[in-house]
Design a protein around this motif. Sequence first.
Motif, PDB file in Angstrom:
ATOM      1  N   THR A   1      -7.915  24.960 -33.194  1.00  0.00           N
ATOM      2  CA  THR A   1      -6.457  25.049 -33.068  1.00  0.00           C
ATOM      3  C   THR A   1      -5.791  23.730 -33.466  1.00  0.00           C
ATOM      4  OG1 THR A   1      -6.609  24.546 -30.706  1.00  0.00           O
ATOM      5  CG2 THR A   1      -6.399  26.864 -31.325  1.00  0.00           C
TER       6      THR A   1
ATOM      7  N   ARG B   1     -12.647  32.449 -29.001  1.00  0.00           N
ATOM      8  CA  ARG B   1     -11.301  31.883 -29.159  1.00  0.00           C
ATOM      9  C   ARG B   1     -11.149  30.626 -28.300  1.00  0.00           C
ATOM     10  NH1 ARG B   1      -8.231  37.776 -29.051  1.00  0.00           N
ATOM     11  NH2 ARG B   1      -8.075  38.005 -31.310  1.00  0.00           N
TER      12      ARG B   1
ATOM     13  N   LYS C   1       5.999  35.638 -29.734  1.00  0.00           N
ATOM     14  CA  LYS C   1       4.766  34.843 -29.764  1.00  0.00           C
ATOM     15  C   LYS C   1       4.417  34.472 -31.193  1.00  0.00           C
ATOM     16  CE  LYS C   1       2.623  36.789 -25.562  1.00  0.00           C
ATOM     17  NZ  LYS C   1       2.410  35.555 -24.766  1.00  0.00           N
TER      18      LYS C   1
ATOM     19  N   TYR D   1       1.135  33.664 -33.469  1.00  0.00           N
ATOM     20  CA  TYR D   1      -0.320  33.763 -33.540  1.00  0.00           C
ATOM     21  C   TYR D   1      -0.779  33.134 -34.855  1.00  0.00           C
ATOM     22  CZ  TYR D   1       0.053  37.529 -30.003  1.00  0.00           C
ATOM     23  OH  TYR D   1       0.322  38.267 -28.884  1.00  0.00           O
TER      24      TYR D   1
ATOM     25  N   ASP E   1      -7.175  32.667 -34.942  1.00  0.00           N
ATOM     26  CA  ASP E   1      -7.281  34.006 -34.352  1.00  0.00           C
ATOM     27  C   ASP E   1      -6.767  34.030 -32.910  1.00  0.00           C
ATOM     28  OD1 ASP E   1      -9.823  36.186 -33.096  1.00  0.00           O
ATOM     29  OD2 ASP E   1      -8.083  36.795 -34.287  1.00  0.00           O
ATOM     30  N   GLN E   2      -5.651  33.310 -32.660  1.00  0.00           N
ATOM     31  CA  GLN E   2      -5.112  33.320 -31.298  1.00  0.00           C
ATOM     32  C   GLN E   2      -3.672  32.869 -31.273  1.00  0.00           C
ATOM     33  OE1 GLN E   2      -6.799  29.763 -28.951  1.00  0.00           O
ATOM     34  NE2 GLN E   2      -8.301  30.188 -30.541  1.00  0.00           N
ATOM     35  N   GLU E   3      -3.086  33.067 -30.097  1.00  0.00           N
ATOM     36  CA  GLU E   3      -1.698  32.675 -29.874  1.00  0.00           C
ATOM     37  C   GLU E   3      -1.599  31.160 -29.832  1.00  0.00           C
ATOM     38  OE1 GLU E   3       0.020  34.373 -26.292  1.00  0.00           O
ATOM     39  OE2 GLU E   3       1.173  32.520 -26.020  1.00  0.00           O
TER      40      GLU E   3
ATOM     41  N   PHE F   1      -4.358  40.991 -32.273  1.00  0.00           N
ATOM     42  CA  PHE F   1      -3.777  39.957 -31.407  1.00  0.00           C
ATOM     43  C   PHE F   1      -3.166  40.595 -30.171  1.00  0.00           C
ATOM     44  CE2 PHE F   1      -4.452  36.649 -34.400  1.00  0.00           C
ATOM     45  CZ  PHE F   1      -4.296  37.225 -35.652  1.00  0.00           C
TER      46      PHE F   1
END
Lengths: 75, 340
Positions: free
Chosen positions: A34, B22, B251, B253, B258-260, B222
């Motif tokens: 991230t 994740r 939100k 993403y 592959d995530q918020e 998601f």
Amino acid sequence: MPGVINMDELTDVDKAKMERDQKKIEVKLERWLTSKCCTEFMEAVQAGVEDDTLVKGIAEDKNPFKELKGGCVVC
Amino acid sequence: MGEMEELRKEADNLKDQITEARKVVQDTTLQEAVAGTTLVGRVQLKTRKTLRGHLAKIYAMHWGTDTKLCVSASQDGKLIVWDTLTTNKVNAIPLKSSWVMTCAYAPSGNMVACGGLDNMCSIYNLKGKDGNVKVMRELAAHTGYLSCCRFLSDSEIITSSGDCTCILWDIETGTEKTIFAGHLGDCMSLAVSPDFKMFISGACDFTAKLWDIREATCRQTFSGHESDINAIGFFPNGNAVITGSDDATCKLYDLRADQELITYQDSGIMCGVTSLAPSLSGRLLLAGYDDFNVNIWDMLKAERVGVLAGHDNRVSCIGVSSDGMACCTGSWDSFLKIWN
């Protein structure tokens, strides 16, 4: 034609199989850190912000949507 | 163990693995990453034009790629193509079915499409030889209402439906090329990626799905929303997805993580999101809500930096022109407004 599906005709077992099969695909995804995504996200935003009218505003005389005061517009 | 139970157990197991995977890559949050950036200045947009002419609720609007024309759909049974600079109506197209829920402008400017409770997507040729706008195709196969449609080109369009599926159509032959099934609730909205290779759908199963158009597969799903997703869009560079939900939040993403990355919410906002559009750079997120307002969010800092208050009823649709010069809002009050 691929994937001919009428959702109404699927049984609960069909739907559960679809869900299971879909998760088998998704579990294999390679995911980025991230931190890398956030950095790129910030860079993408900063790169375009100077040309972003809604952020920077626009001078009245340069605004194509300015109020047409008086006269006629022939188009 | 019965077959159902086994399948559920397998799926749950896989879902747990995905959640873990994740978490493993979550070495920072967007909030932490932007800690050093400054909040964008207060955004005050003015209504520059009001487009008057519809006689009932407006349900959808879509900008043309030429940036000055847009199309709107109202349950007065009309599609209107507007010149937003002059507020003139370029075309006023009467519809067979007045229960329209979506409309779209083809990238070429040659066609528009619409659909709704008739379960069909009707394609109209704007550039017919005799100057009259006529129905070119009626795409029928969905067993539920048409919630959204978007052209890939003059020969292909993607639709989303209350029957839980999305379909890629061949406009020429009027037939289905690919059916995208997987959502467990009504599909409410879709958006096509900037490179036209993917599309995303938001549904009443509270999830958003990323689909590969040519491979005909769902790549990613998601979750996180606590209610129906009504609105969806790509971040301008195509690497992230923005969703708006009845749970009163939007939100962001990231497709690669592959995530918020972040949620746009405020304890003072308790009504559903109906529509959304990012500004040209993606710095701002404009989102329409059930309380008649549009909230403007700083997409990096996740704070509200402005409000567009001007409609007397729900804001049902919003769009930013492709050069980013203006934003258009459409409302149940029957008006469209152009802001910048």
